[in-house]
Structures are given as C-alpha cells and as structure tokens.
Enzyme design. Sequence first.
Site, PDB file in Angstrom:
ATOM      1  N   LYS A 182       0.844  -1.191   0.000  1.00  0.00           N
ATOM      2  CA  LYS A 182       0.000   0.000   0.000  1.00  0.00           C
ATOM      3  C   LYS A 182       0.871   1.229   0.000  1.00  0.00           C
ATOM      4  CE  LYS A 182      -4.475   0.975   0.268  1.00  0.00           C
ATOM      5  NZ  LYS A 182      -5.590   0.076  -0.071  1.00  0.00           N
TER       6      LYS A 182
HETATM    7  N1  GLU Z   1      -7.307   0.139  -3.125  1.00  0.00           N
HETATM    8  C1  GLU Z   1      -8.087  -1.033  -3.392  1.00  0.00           C
HETATM    9  C2  GLU Z   1      -8.165  -1.901  -2.146  1.00  0.00           C
HETATM   10  O1  GLU Z   1      -8.021  -1.433  -1.041  1.00  0.00           O
HETATM   11  C3  GLU Z   1      -7.630  -1.782  -4.634  1.00  0.00           C
HETATM   12  C4  GLU Z   1      -6.247  -2.340  -4.592  1.00  0.00           C
HETATM   13  C5  GLU Z   1      -5.767  -2.940  -5.902  1.00  0.00           C
HETATM   14  O2  GLU Z   1      -6.553  -3.065  -6.834  1.00  0.00           O
HETATM   15  O3  GLU Z   1      -4.589  -3.280  -5.966  1.00  0.00           O
HETATM   16  O4  GLU Z   1      -8.463  -3.055  -2.214  1.00  0.00           O
END
Ligand code: GLU
Length: 416
Positions: free
Chosen positions: A106
């Site tokens: 993240k």
């Molecule tokens: N930000 C989204 C989540 O928290 C998508 C993450 C992604 O597609 O890699 O799942």
Amino acid sequence: MSDHHNPFEAMQARLKVAAELYGLEDALFKVFMAPSRSMIVSLPVMMDDGHWEVFQGYRVQHNVARGPAKGGIRYDKNVTLDEVKALSAWMTWKCAVVDVPFGGGKGGIICDPTKMSQGELERLTRRYIAEIMDIIGPDRDVPAPDMGTNAQTMAWVLDTYSMHVRSTSNAVVTGKPLGIGGSLGRNEATGRGVLIVAREAMQRLGKHLAGATVAVQGFGNVGSQSARLLHEAGARVIAVSDVSGAIKNDRGLDIHALMKHVAETKGVAGFKGGEAMEPAELLTLPVDVLVPGAMENQITEDNAAKIKAKVIVEGANGPTTPEADPILLDNGVLVVPDILANAGGVTVSYFEWVQNRQGFYWREREVNERLVEYMVHAFQQVFATTDKYKTNPRIGAYILALDKVSQAMHYRGFYA
Ligand code: GLU
C-alpha cells in the site's frame, strides 16, 4: 500506550486471535505482525504559484510470499505510516482470501487532493513514483487507486515508470484508463464485489436482495458504485452519506439522479430526491444491509450496540474496530469482513494485470463473470472456514488467508 483506533493495531489484534485459533507457529506470527518493507520519501513539488511544498509519502510491502505486492495509493491529509502498514497487511490477507497471486502492499501521501490542481497532483505523483521506482514493477509491487486517487493518477504512474525503464510497462499499475491498458469493469469492480457478497449474505439468512433496504456510508468510488449496483439489482437504497452530509428517502433514492447531482455539486448534500439527515444516524438505521464504504474506524464501541442492520458488508477497509466486533456478534449482525467484501477491486486489478501481460483484452461480460466466480468461491471458503473453526466470519477470513500465506512461506522457506 495502545491506541485502539490505530488501524495497524486493529489488524494485529485480529491477526493474533486468528493465529491462536489456527495454531500458527510463532516464527510466522512474528513475520506477519510487521511489514517486510516500509519506505518513507520526501517529495518536493512546485505549486502553481511558484512556491515549493515538501510532501511525505510512503510505500509499504507487508508480505510478498504469494507474489508481487499489490495495493492502492491513498492521497489524504490524514494518512499515517501506521495506516498504510495496516492497509498493506489487509491487502496480503485480501489477495489470499480471493486467491489472486499477489502479496500485500500500500502507498500513501499526506496531502489534500481536493485543494490541489491537476498540475500539482501530476507533479506530486510523478515525483513519488520516481522516488519509489526501485521497489515497484510488474513483478515487484503493483499500485492501484485508493482514496483520493483515480484512473488519471494511475496513467501518470504508468507514464513515469515507463519513462524511467525506457519502454511502456502497463502492468506496473492497475486501475488505468481504458485505452492505455485499463480493464473493462475495473472502475466499478469493488462495488460489484460488494453486490455479489451482499447477495450471498442475504441468501445465507434466507432472504432476497431484491426489495431489501440498504444504507451506504460514503459516496466515493466504492460507495457510489455499490449503491448504484445494489439499486439496479432491485434493493432499496434509502440513505447515503459523504463528507458533505447525508440524505434519506424511505421510498428509495434514485441513485442515477444522485450520481448526476454529485458530479455537478461534488457532494450528496442538497439532493432534491431525499431529505437531509444527521450523517451519524445513517449507521444506526433499521435496514437489511449496511455498507460502510468510506474509511476506517466508523463502527466503534460507541455506536456498535445501536446498529440495527441484519448484514454489514464492509466496502471500506477497516471500518469496524476490534472492540465493536463482539458487540455486533452478540447482536446477531452478520458481518461480511472487509478482506472479503471489498476484494472485488483487487480481483479485477489481477484481471487487468493478466490482460496487460497477455496483451489480449477481455470483454466486459467475461470480466464480470469471472469476478462472480472468484467472489462467490471466496465467500464460500470464508464461511466454510468460519464453521470449521467455530468462529466469526472476520476471523474465518483471516484464518483462510493465514493458511494460504503460511503455506507459501513454508514452500519458499526463509532465506538467511
Ligand atoms: N485500493 C483497493 C483496495 O483497497 C484496490 C487495490 C488494488 O486493486 O490493488 O483493495
């Protein structure tokens, strides 16, 4: 002192319960309790008026045993390193729950994207990607959108990375616009996943989604697409909120008209098709399905006992605190936990990455059908694990994930 609203501690608290019940060996428990890598970067950006700001950015990789790290980039003024650490760990568990071959990562930047111009956002994004260049890549770590970022942001990620490696590398990021490697169905994927698991959860209670009443907290990508798809599936979305306020209509809100209103005014407040209500009251409405689709720490020990929904589908990451979990359980609320409920987004991100690497693009129907397969299978596995360990669905989901990630760790072994 422990801060019970610290999202990373909230993740650790659930991990601890799941690890004990599962019988996870101590070495792996210690590994999972901390992210494998955290990068902090300083980002000088020239603002439109010519002065320089220095922003702080993060990229955290929690675990890469099952594949490249995967997870969004958040732009928000309240981003903290602990929040990004929590979100990266949730990505590890989420990818394992839906069984896509990724680990968890993240990113985040402390900034207020609502107060920045497109030019400022572009320069900020490009500098951030240049700084984290060495740890991302199609086989290393693949970012995606999250709060405060969108397909345009991902296009800048793609371009900056590609300029550095001197060739177009579209599998480095997902959630891109169509036409530069984006996938059909990605924009609505998290909402579609919410719809799929809401239907499964209602079925478990012997009820139909059609005609069921719904309240949705948040009207960003996740909240608005969840509301729209639930509305189109015949559910009655009676209340919606966002930072501008909350609105309610017992006969059901016209979500298409509401989306038009939000596109024009930037918030749900003032929508003619409903009455204004107190945003905090949305969570305690007597609805069949409640979708917290905004952010962390919304359902806490202070309001959990007042929740009257039969089912909670956690569209957001970490909307419920560990203290609220037992209260909801005692009151018989069926909680579809975040690491299952909002995994539709990363599932279609996986499909996008696969399409980029194949250079062959799927029709929307294929994307959506495959998403149903992945989500329904994950839902069944989570509830089978929950029953097997005689626990609640959140801990069931963690155990399912722990089982898969620890198996991968065993095969690979520790490199020392
Ligand atoms: N930000 C989204 C989540 O928290 C998508 C993450 C992604 O597609 O890699 O799942």
